[in-house]
Design a protein around this motif. Structure first.
Motif, mmCIF file in Angstrom:
data_model
loop_
_atom_site.group_PDB
_atom_site.id
_atom_site.type_symbol
_atom_site.label_atom_id
_atom_site.label_comp_id
_atom_site.label_asym_id
_atom_site.label_seq_id
_atom_site.Cartn_x
_atom_site.Cartn_y
_atom_site.Cartn_z
ATOM 1 N N ALA A 93 0.833 -1.205 0.000
ATOM 2 C CA ALA A 93 0.000 0.000 0.000
ATOM 3 C C ALA A 93 0.867 1.254 0.000
ATOM 4 O O ALA A 93 0.536 2.257 -0.649
ATOM 5 C CB ALA A 93 -0.923 -0.009 1.219
ATOM 6 N N GLU A 94 2.005 1.197 0.716
ATOM 7 C CA GLU A 94 2.895 2.353 0.783
ATOM 8 C C GLU A 94 3.743 2.491 -0.480
ATOM 9 O O GLU A 94 4.022 3.609 -0.930
ATOM 10 C CB GLU A 94 3.790 2.233 2.013
ATOM 11 C CG GLU A 94 3.019 2.323 3.335
ATOM 12 C CD GLU A 94 3.902 2.050 4.535
ATOM 13 O OE1 GLU A 94 5.069 1.622 4.323
ATOM 14 O OE2 GLU A 94 3.435 2.240 5.679
ATOM 15 N N LEU A 95 4.181 1.366 -1.058
ATOM 16 C CA LEU A 95 5.047 1.418 -2.234
ATOM 17 C C LEU A 95 4.371 2.131 -3.402
ATOM 18 O O LEU A 95 5.033 2.814 -4.194
ATOM 19 C CB LEU A 95 5.456 0.006 -2.656
ATOM 20 C CG LEU A 95 6.420 -0.744 -1.743
ATOM 21 C CD1 LEU A 95 6.690 -2.141 -2.285
ATOM 22 C CD2 LEU A 95 7.724 0.018 -1.571
ATOM 23 N N ALA A 106 12.915 0.820 0.607
ATOM 24 C CA ALA A 106 12.132 -0.070 1.461
ATOM 25 C C ALA A 106 12.342 -1.534 1.067
ATOM 26 O O ALA A 106 12.478 -2.417 1.930
ATOM 27 C CB ALA A 106 10.655 0.290 1.377
ATOM 28 N N ILE A 107 12.393 -1.793 -0.242
ATOM 29 C CA ILE A 107 12.617 -3.162 -0.705
ATOM 30 C C ILE A 107 14.047 -3.607 -0.378
ATOM 31 O O ILE A 107 14.280 -4.744 0.051
ATOM 32 C CB ILE A 107 12.342 -3.271 -2.214
ATOM 33 C CG1 ILE A 107 10.864 -2.959 -2.498
ATOM 34 C CG2 ILE A 107 12.699 -4.655 -2.739
ATOM 35 C CD1 ILE A 107 10.539 -2.779 -3.965
ATOM 36 N N ALA A 252 7.451 -3.445 -11.059
ATOM 37 C CA ALA A 252 6.279 -2.973 -11.804
ATOM 38 C C ALA A 252 5.353 -2.165 -10.904
ATOM 39 O O ALA A 252 4.781 -1.161 -11.327
ATOM 40 C CB ALA A 252 5.531 -4.166 -12.394
ATOM 41 N N VAL A 253 5.195 -2.608 -9.649
ATOM 42 C CA VAL A 253 4.359 -1.859 -8.708
ATOM 43 C C VAL A 253 4.953 -0.482 -8.446
ATOM 44 O O VAL A 253 4.256 0.531 -8.450
ATOM 45 C CB VAL A 253 4.217 -2.638 -7.378
ATOM 46 C CG1 VAL A 253 3.550 -1.765 -6.315
ATOM 47 C CG2 VAL A 253 3.418 -3.911 -7.593
#
Length: 264
Positions: A93-95, A106-107, A252-253
Motif C-alpha cells: 500500500a505504501e510502495l 524499502a525493498i 512494476a508496482v
C-alpha cells in the motif's frame, strides 16, 4: 511442452506493466484470479485490504482490472513469503504512493534484514560449535573457573539485568556461594549464558530459547539445537528466494504510475 494460451491477458507483460500495445486492456476478476493464482474471492479481499489498487467499476458495477493488478498480486505473494502477510500488505500500500527512491529503499531494507538474520543464525551456529568443543576439553571444570555477574555480562556484551532475567526464566543457573549470596557463574552456567546470548542475538524469543536449552540437557541436545538453527537458516533461504521471485513484479508496482528522474 505446454504453451500458454495466446488469449491470456498477462502474456508478454514487461516490468512496467506494458504488453505490446495491451497496457490498457481490461481484465475481469476471473481473469486476474487465473493469472495470479488466487481465487476470485481472494482477489476481492486483497483489493479491499489495499494490496492492489481499487478496480475500475463499470456502469453496471462490474470490476475492471489491468495488468498492474496482476503484477501487484504476484508481488504480494513473494513479499508475503519474505516478511509475512501483514507487513506485505502494509508495504505494498505504501510502495504505490511513495517515490521510486523511497520505495526502492524499502525493498532493499528487506534484503538487508534477511541477510542480517542469516548472519546472526550463522554466528549462533559457530558459537554452539565452539561451546560444544569446550565441553569436550579435559579439565574444564577447574574450581577457579568462575565469573561474577559483572564479568560475565562484560564478556557476553550484555547487561547484568539480562543475566538476572535469564535466571528468572530458568535459562541460566548461577551459583550463590558468598556470604552476601552474590551470583557466581561456574563453567556450566557460563556455557548456558553463552548459548542463550547467541540464540537471543539470532532472533529467538524466550519460549524458543527455553525449548532449545531444555534440549541441551537431553542426550541428543547439541544435535537437536544444531538442527533447529539449520531449520532457521533454511527458512531464511526460502524467504530470500520468495523475495527474489517477486523482484520484477515489485519493480512494476513501484514504477506503475511514475518514471525515475532523467539522468540527462
Amino acid at each position: 511442452m505446454v504453451q500458454a494460451s495466446p488469449s491470456s491477458a498477462y502474456v508478454g507483460l514487461a516490468v512496467d506493466g506494458t504488453a505490446s500495445g495491451r497496457r490498457a486492456e481490461r481484465l475481469r476478476t476471473v481473469d486476474v484470479a487465473r493469472e495470479s493464482g488466487y481465487s476470485v474471492q481472494q482477489v476481492r479481499d486483497l483489493e479491499r485490504l489495499g494490496v492492489i489498487p481499487p478496480a475500475a467499476r463499470s456502469s453496471n458495477g462490474y470490476r475492471s482490472y489491468t495488468a498492474a493488478h496482476v503484477h501487484a498480486l504476484h508481488a504480494y505473494r513473494g513479499l508475503a513469503g519474505a516478511v509475512g502477510p501483514v507487513e506485505a500488505r502494509q508495504m505494498l500500500a505504501e510502495l504505490r504512493t511513495e517515490t521510486i527512491a523511497v520505495a526502492a529503499a524499502a525493498i532493499s531494507a528487506v534484503h538487508v534484514r534477511l541477510a542480517r538474520e542469516r548472519d546472526e543464525a550463522l554466528r549462533a551456529q559457530q558459537a554452539l560449535r565452539a561451546i560444544q568443543g569446550e565441553t569436550n576439553t579435559p579439565g574444564f571444570e577447574g574450581e577457579s573457573d568462575t565469573m561474577t555477574i559483572t564479568q560475565l555480562a562484560a564478556a557476553l556484551d550484555v547487561r547484568p539485568s539480562s543475566l538476572r532475567f535469564w535466571e528468572q526464566e530458568g535459562l541460566v543457573s548461577p551459583e550463590r556461594v558468598t556470604s552476601l549470596r552474590a551470583r557466581r557463574y561456574g563453567l556450566p552456567a557460563i556455557r548456558e549464558a553463552r548459548i542463550v546470548a547467541a540464540l537471543r542475538a539470532s532472533g529467538y524469543g524466550i519460549p524458543a530459547v527455553r525449548d532449545i536449552m531444555g534440549s541441551l540437557h537431553r542426550l541428543d541436545g547439541p544435535g537437536e539445537t544444531r538442527r533447529i538453527l539449520q531449520q532457521r537458516l533454511d527458512r531464511i533461504a526460502t524467504r530470500t528466494v520468495a523475495l527474489l521471485r517477486a523482484g520484477a513484479d515489485l519493480a512494476a508496482v513501484v514504477t506503475s504510475d511514475q518514471e525515475p528522474p532523467s539522468t540527462r
